[in-house]
Write an enzyme that holds these catalytic residues in place. Structure first.
Site, PDB file in Angstrom:
ATOM      1  N   ASP A  21      38.085  49.143  45.544  1.00  0.00           N
ATOM      2  CA  ASP A  21      38.387  48.650  44.188  1.00  0.00           C
ATOM      3  C   ASP A  21      37.314  49.216  43.264  1.00  0.00           C
ATOM      4  OD1 ASP A  21      39.584  47.056  42.115  1.00  0.00           O
ATOM      5  OD2 ASP A  21      37.942  45.635  42.320  1.00  0.00           O
ATOM      6  N   SER A  22      37.484  48.971  41.970  1.00  0.00           N
ATOM      7  CA  SER A  22      36.456  49.406  41.020  1.00  0.00           C
ATOM      8  C   SER A  22      35.206  48.529  41.108  1.00  0.00           C
ATOM      9  CB  SER A  22      37.016  49.327  39.598  1.00  0.00           C
ATOM     10  OG  SER A  22      37.373  47.995  39.302  1.00  0.00           O
ATOM     11  N   TYR A  53      38.294  50.399  35.545  1.00  0.00           N
ATOM     12  CA  TYR A  53      39.326  51.425  35.708  1.00  0.00           C
ATOM     13  C   TYR A  53      40.441  51.242  34.666  1.00  0.00           C
ATOM     14  CZ  TYR A  53      37.918  53.244  40.383  1.00  0.00           C
ATOM     15  OH  TYR A  53      37.286  53.854  41.442  1.00  0.00           O
ATOM     16  N   CYS A  84      43.215  47.433  44.447  1.00  0.00           N
ATOM     17  CA  CYS A  84      43.080  47.579  43.000  1.00  0.00           C
ATOM     18  C   CYS A  84      44.454  47.897  42.432  1.00  0.00           C
ATOM     19  CB  CYS A  84      42.100  48.721  42.707  1.00  0.00           C
ATOM     20  SG  CYS A  84      41.964  49.122  40.961  1.00  0.00           S
ATOM     21  N   ASN A  85      44.910  47.059  41.521  1.00  0.00           N
ATOM     22  CA  ASN A  85      46.222  47.281  40.903  1.00  0.00           C
ATOM     23  C   ASN A  85      46.230  48.539  40.053  1.00  0.00           C
ATOM     24  OD1 ASN A  85      48.037  44.539  41.081  1.00  0.00           O
ATOM     25  ND2 ASN A  85      45.856  44.114  41.199  1.00  0.00           N
ATOM     26  N   THR A  86      45.120  48.763  39.344  1.00  0.00           N
ATOM     27  CA  THR A  86      45.047  49.897  38.422  1.00  0.00           C
ATOM     28  C   THR A  86      45.110  51.213  39.197  1.00  0.00           C
ATOM     29  OG1 THR A  86      43.644  48.467  37.081  1.00  0.00           O
ATOM     30  CG2 THR A  86      43.754  50.777  36.453  1.00  0.00           C
ATOM     31  N   GLU A 164      33.007  40.698  35.783  1.00  0.00           N
ATOM     32  CA  GLU A 164      31.903  41.520  36.293  1.00  0.00           C
ATOM     33  C   GLU A 164      30.552  41.020  35.756  1.00  0.00           C
ATOM     34  OE1 GLU A 164      31.671  43.959  38.588  1.00  0.00           O
ATOM     35  OE2 GLU A 164      33.805  44.130  39.049  1.00  0.00           O
ATOM     36  N   CYS A 196      45.770  41.956  38.709  1.00  0.00           N
ATOM     37  CA  CYS A 196      44.468  42.610  38.825  1.00  0.00           C
ATOM     38  C   CYS A 196      43.708  41.817  39.868  1.00  0.00           C
ATOM     39  CB  CYS A 196      43.735  42.568  37.482  1.00  0.00           C
ATOM     40  SG  CYS A 196      42.022  43.119  37.595  1.00  0.00           S
ATOM     41  N   HIS A 198      40.726  41.320  40.298  1.00  0.00           N
ATOM     42  CA  HIS A 198      39.602  40.527  39.775  1.00  0.00           C
ATOM     43  C   HIS A 198      40.050  39.095  39.410  1.00  0.00           C
ATOM     44  CE1 HIS A 198      37.442  44.336  39.278  1.00  0.00           C
ATOM     45  NE2 HIS A 198      36.367  43.672  38.868  1.00  0.00           N
TER      46      HIS A 198
HETATM   47  N1  DGL Z   1      40.485  45.101  40.142  1.00  0.00           N
HETATM   48  C1  DGL Z   1      41.206  46.093  39.485  1.00  0.00           C
HETATM   49  C2  DGL Z   1      42.684  45.935  39.413  1.00  0.00           C
HETATM   50  O1  DGL Z   1      43.215  45.288  40.280  1.00  0.00           O
HETATM   51  C3  DGL Z   1      40.531  46.997  38.505  1.00  0.00           C
HETATM   52  C4  DGL Z   1      40.051  46.407  37.262  1.00  0.00           C
HETATM   53  C5  DGL Z   1      39.326  47.410  36.413  1.00  0.00           C
HETATM   54  O2  DGL Z   1      38.379  48.053  36.904  1.00  0.00           O
HETATM   55  O3  DGL Z   1      39.694  47.552  35.240  1.00  0.00           O
HETATM   56  O4  DGL Z   1      43.325  46.438  38.540  1.00  0.00           O
END
Ligand code: DGL
Length: 276
Positions: A21-22, A53, A84-86, A164, A196, A198
């Site tokens: 993930d990011s 991301y 990570c969804n992104t 974060e 996401c 997060h």
């Molecule tokens: N946790 C991430 C997601 O699921 C990335 C969030 C990010 O870095 O913007 O999209």
């Protein structure tokens, strides 16, 4: 994306699972994998140097995701979990190309979309990063299985930086959540997908906003279950490892990552700086 019928006989159950993930978001998935598959060794890459991301271009997300994937393959991982969804929404095809059928790839959107499409029959809302919402992948994936579901997606870009920064149970986070969830786009939803990884870190605050009015989907659990099914299918489940290891690589070591990873994985975690 369905994992094709493959031959993974070159892999062994003893190899670790690679997760990326990011930042801290993927830890919500890693924690659920640890709970469900307690004998697996895990290698986690958090690309903290490049987050969020969600604000990056598709090309940048592809570059980061494929580099990390190659790194995890070099670490001998038997499966890659894009936590990570992104990265899923913008780089799944490229990650699959890098992997070239060598190991199974599990993403965080398709298993959730499929489950929701078959089990939920009402209006669904998705909150996610800008880059995920812009891809439209949630809507496409859900509607591929069930075209009668109404799906409304809302970009909620301030949540990742707040998480974060460690702003849990903080007035700033409460007002961001209130502001986003009261958006007209989400007015009639009965189910919410946290698009996401997060966001489950704020699940209490999100559920508090809705009371019992809206069902919040437990995506990390769906993803971990899906991983379990795939590993089982290919005889890659590790069921006899008395001392599983958890290794964390970070492209920038942050206090918040240390704090959350220790909370989920214990005080003596193995954390290493790794710039790709
Ligand atoms: N946790 C991430 C997601 O699921 C990335 C969030 C990010 O870095 O913007 O999209």
């Amino acid at each position: 994306m369905k994992t094709k019928k493959q031959n993974y006989s070159h892999l062994s159950p003893q190899q670790p699972i690679g997760i990326f993930d990011s930042g801290v978001g993927g830890l919500t998935v890693a924690k659920e994998i640890k709970r469900l598959l307690p004998h697996e060794d895990l290698i986690y890459f958090g690309d903290t140097k490049h987050l969020p991301y969600g604000e990056k271009s598709k090309d940048a997300i592809i570059e980061y995701s494929t580099k990390i994937t190659n790194f995890l393959l070099e670490q001998n991982c038997k499966a890659i979990v894009i936590a990570c969804n992104t990265a899923t929404a913008n780089a799944l095809n490229e990650v699959m190309q890098s992997v070239a059928g060598k190991v199974p790839v599990i993403d965080v959107i398709n298993p959730v979309a499929e489950k929701v499409a078959y089990e939920i029959h009402n209006n669904v809302g998705v909150i996610a990063t800008k880059a995920t919402v812009n891809s439209g992948l949630y809507k496409k994936s859900i509607r591929k299985h069930n075209k009668f579901i109404k799906v409304d997606e809302l970009a909620t870009p301030l949540l990742v930086p707040a998480i974060e920064e460690g702003f849990k149970n903080h007035p700033i986070t409460h007002s961001i959540i209130y502001n986003y969830l009261s958006n007209a786009k989400l007015k009639n939803i009965e189910t919410l997908i946290l698009g996401c990884t997060h966001y489950p870190l704020l699940i209490d605050e999100i559920k508090q906003y809705y009371g019992n009015r809206v069902r919040v989907i437990d995506s990390p659990n769906i993803v971990a279950n899906h991983l379990n099914i795939i590993l089982d299918k290919y005889h890659l489940l590790n069921t006899s490892n008395p001392k599983p290891t958890y290794k964390f690589y970070l492209s920038d070591i942050t206090k918040n990552f240390e704090k959350i990873s220790k909370k989920f994985f214990g005080k003596t975690i193995d954390l290493e700086l790794k710039v790709l």
